[in-house]
Motif scaffolding. Structure first.
Motif, mmCIF file in Angstrom:
data_model
loop_
_atom_site.group_PDB
_atom_site.id
_atom_site.type_symbol
_atom_site.label_atom_id
_atom_site.label_comp_id
_atom_site.label_asym_id
_atom_site.label_seq_id
_atom_site.Cartn_x
_atom_site.Cartn_y
_atom_site.Cartn_z
ATOM 1 N N GLN A 181 -71.284 49.699 -24.691
ATOM 2 C CA GLN A 181 -70.573 50.034 -23.459
ATOM 3 C C GLN A 181 -71.481 50.129 -22.222
ATOM 4 O O GLN A 181 -71.124 49.600 -21.157
ATOM 5 C CB GLN A 181 -69.796 51.339 -23.642
ATOM 6 C CG GLN A 181 -68.866 51.667 -22.478
ATOM 7 C CD GLN A 181 -67.799 50.613 -22.265
ATOM 8 O OE1 GLN A 181 -67.185 50.169 -23.230
ATOM 9 N NE2 GLN A 181 -67.571 50.196 -21.030
ATOM 10 N N LEU B 244 -78.935 45.654 -30.437
ATOM 11 C CA LEU B 244 -78.272 45.634 -31.753
ATOM 12 C C LEU B 244 -79.165 45.059 -32.827
ATOM 13 O O LEU B 244 -78.740 44.882 -33.974
ATOM 14 C CB LEU B 244 -76.966 44.829 -31.661
ATOM 15 C CG LEU B 244 -75.905 45.427 -30.738
ATOM 16 C CD1 LEU B 244 -74.805 44.416 -30.474
ATOM 17 C CD2 LEU B 244 -75.336 46.698 -31.319
ATOM 18 N N ARG C 182 -66.633 53.183 -39.432
ATOM 19 C CA ARG C 182 -67.755 53.997 -38.986
ATOM 20 C C ARG C 182 -68.653 53.228 -38.026
ATOM 21 O O ARG C 182 -69.323 53.814 -37.179
ATOM 22 C CB ARG C 182 -68.562 54.472 -40.195
ATOM 23 C CG ARG C 182 -67.804 55.443 -41.092
ATOM 24 C CD ARG C 182 -68.546 55.715 -42.376
ATOM 25 N NE ARG C 182 -67.792 56.637 -43.231
ATOM 26 C CZ ARG C 182 -68.124 56.896 -44.494
ATOM 27 N NH1 ARG C 182 -69.179 56.319 -45.048
ATOM 28 N NH2 ARG C 182 -67.398 57.744 -45.201
ATOM 29 N N PHE C 183 -68.652 51.891 -38.178
ATOM 30 C CA PHE C 183 -69.497 51.072 -37.325
ATOM 31 C C PHE C 183 -68.951 50.956 -35.909
ATOM 32 O O PHE C 183 -69.704 50.951 -34.938
ATOM 33 C CB PHE C 183 -69.640 49.666 -37.921
ATOM 34 C CG PHE C 183 -70.244 48.659 -36.973
ATOM 35 C CD1 PHE C 183 -71.587 48.684 -36.683
ATOM 36 C CD2 PHE C 183 -69.451 47.699 -36.363
ATOM 37 C CE1 PHE C 183 -72.145 47.782 -35.805
ATOM 38 C CE2 PHE C 183 -69.996 46.790 -35.481
ATOM 39 C CZ PHE C 183 -71.349 46.828 -35.205
ATOM 40 N N GLU C 184 -67.618 50.877 -35.776
ATOM 41 C CA GLU C 184 -67.015 50.606 -34.476
ATOM 42 C C GLU C 184 -67.438 51.592 -33.393
ATOM 43 O O GLU C 184 -67.866 51.170 -32.304
ATOM 44 C CB GLU C 184 -65.489 50.584 -34.589
ATOM 45 C CG GLU C 184 -64.806 50.226 -33.273
ATOM 46 C CD GLU C 184 -63.303 50.158 -33.400
ATOM 47 O OE1 GLU C 184 -62.639 49.920 -32.384
ATOM 48 O OE2 GLU C 184 -62.791 50.362 -34.517
ATOM 49 N N PRO C 185 -67.374 52.927 -33.637
ATOM 50 C CA PRO C 185 -67.807 53.836 -32.572
ATOM 51 C C PRO C 185 -69.289 53.713 -32.250
ATOM 52 O O PRO C 185 -69.707 53.893 -31.099
ATOM 53 C CB PRO C 185 -67.451 55.227 -33.122
ATOM 54 C CG PRO C 185 -67.280 55.043 -34.589
ATOM 55 C CD PRO C 185 -66.793 53.648 -34.781
ATOM 56 N N GLN C 186 -70.107 53.407 -33.262
ATOM 57 C CA GLN C 186 -71.536 53.210 -33.014
ATOM 58 C C GLN C 186 -71.760 51.970 -32.148
ATOM 59 O O GLN C 186 -72.587 51.979 -31.222
ATOM 60 C CB GLN C 186 -72.283 53.072 -34.345
ATOM 61 C CG GLN C 186 -72.233 54.321 -35.209
ATOM 62 C CD GLN C 186 -72.988 54.145 -36.511
ATOM 63 O OE1 GLN C 186 -73.958 53.404 -36.601
ATOM 64 N NE2 GLN C 186 -72.531 54.829 -37.553
ATOM 65 N N PHE C 187 -71.021 50.908 -32.458
ATOM 66 C CA PHE C 187 -71.143 49.682 -31.674
ATOM 67 C C PHE C 187 -70.742 49.928 -30.224
ATOM 68 O O PHE C 187 -71.415 49.487 -29.295
ATOM 69 C CB PHE C 187 -70.266 48.591 -32.297
ATOM 70 C CG PHE C 187 -70.206 47.327 -31.487
ATOM 71 C CD1 PHE C 187 -71.299 46.489 -31.401
ATOM 72 C CD2 PHE C 187 -69.054 46.984 -30.801
ATOM 73 C CE1 PHE C 187 -71.255 45.336 -30.652
ATOM 74 C CE2 PHE C 187 -68.995 45.833 -30.040
ATOM 75 C CZ PHE C 187 -70.101 44.999 -29.968
ATOM 76 N N ARG C 188 -69.647 50.657 -30.032
ATOM 77 C CA ARG C 188 -69.191 50.940 -28.673
ATOM 78 C C ARG C 188 -70.216 51.774 -27.908
ATOM 79 O O ARG C 188 -70.435 51.563 -26.717
ATOM 80 C CB ARG C 188 -67.842 51.658 -28.719
ATOM 81 C CG ARG C 188 -66.695 50.765 -29.185
ATOM 82 C CD ARG C 188 -65.367 51.489 -29.164
ATOM 83 N NE ARG C 188 -64.286 50.614 -29.606
ATOM 84 C CZ ARG C 188 -63.678 49.736 -28.823
ATOM 85 N NH1 ARG C 188 -64.017 49.649 -27.545
ATOM 86 N NH2 ARG C 188 -62.715 48.967 -29.293
ATOM 87 N N THR C 189 -70.828 52.732 -28.588
ATOM 88 C CA THR C 189 -71.830 53.573 -27.938
ATOM 89 C C THR C 189 -73.003 52.751 -27.434
ATOM 90 O O THR C 189 -73.511 52.969 -26.326
ATOM 91 C CB THR C 189 -72.329 54.648 -28.925
ATOM 92 O OG1 THR C 189 -71.236 55.492 -29.298
ATOM 93 C CG2 THR C 189 -73.415 55.505 -28.288
ATOM 94 N N VAL C 190 -73.417 51.770 -28.229
ATOM 95 C CA VAL C 190 -74.543 50.918 -27.842
ATOM 96 C C VAL C 190 -74.125 49.894 -26.787
ATOM 97 O O VAL C 190 -74.840 49.662 -25.808
ATOM 98 C CB VAL C 190 -75.120 50.191 -29.081
ATOM 99 C CG1 VAL C 190 -76.175 49.176 -28.663
ATOM 100 C CG2 VAL C 190 -75.718 51.197 -30.041
#
Length: 239
Positions: A95, A235, A85-93
């Motif tokens: 990228q 982050l 669940r964290f990975e897509p949030q991290f990418r959103t921030v």
């Protein structure tokens, strides 16, 4: 009567003691590939065994810790759910910052993480509207001790007696610069996104750029360090 979590704000520095201990317990368990006993965990946390037992029981109920056949503690599968669940949030921030770095430096920008003794690129951005002269793709991997990305990750760890000179220099500078280590004529510059063994991202990573040919290294270094700080602020990474 005040409970275990009701510590004064000034003393606890706005943290909850029990939650803090639980997170420390997860970190300690994660460092023991062969597992750790509750007694050993209590000793390392400097708490009574009964407190350690309650922490473990709570974490176990949420799938974050599991007990082996001999009672040793290991990380639980619940962490995989959180990570997914964290990975897509991290990418959103991350990228937009990564793309902005690529556009400003006219170089391939990347975020890399360690996997064992290797460094792996997990995010890459290419400059828009330009001709890229270096091949660097998601999944690109190389030894941690070679290339700016891996050296920067090692520089973010606590000092070790067998650290290569390149890692010692990067730790002192706050960034790593390499030339021609992974590709002839390639220049790599990277900064760690964690700080001396305190991966407040939840994992170790580095941010950097790679280009080929003539380059203004001081200018690239300034851009990488600036964008690394910007990403850490986004982050909420503190050192």
């Amino acid at each position: 009567m005040a409970g275990e979590d009701d510590v004064p704000v000034a003393k606890a520095q706005n943290t909850l003691q029990t939650l803090d201990r639980g997170l420390q317990a997860l970190t300690l368990v994660s460092h023991q590939s062969a597992g750790i006993s509750i007694a050993e965990l209590a000793e390392q946390l400097s708490v009574h065994r009964a407190i350690a037992y309650r922490l473990v029981t709570t974490l176990e109920a949420h799938g974050l810790i599991t007990r082996g056949a001999k009672g040793t503690l290991h990380l639980g599968a619940g962490l995989l759910v959180l990570a997914s669940r964290f990975e897509p949030q991290f990418r959103t921030v991350a990228q937009p910052t990564l793309q902005a770095l690529a556009n400003e430096t006219r170089a391939a920008a990347f975020i890399s993480v360690p996997q064992g003794d290797e460094c792996v690129a997990v995010m890459v951005a290419e400059p828009e509207g330009g001709l890229l002269r270096v091949t660097y793709r998601v999944g690109s991997r190389h030894p941690l001790v070679l290339g700016a990305a891996g050296i920067a990750i090692l520089a973010g760890r606590p000092e070790r007696s067998n650290d290569p000179d390149s890692v010692r220099q990067a730790r002192a500078d706050g960034f790593s610069v390499t030339q021609g280590q992974l590709q002839r004529g390639a220049i790599g510059i990277a900064c760690p996104l964690h700080h001396l063994g305190q991966p407040t991202l939840g994992f170790e990573a580095s941010l950097g750029v790679v280009t080929v040919g003539e380059a203004d290294i001081p200018q690239l270094t300034a851009a990488v360090t600036t964008f690394a700080q910007r990403l850490k602020m986004l982050l909420r990474v503190t050192e």
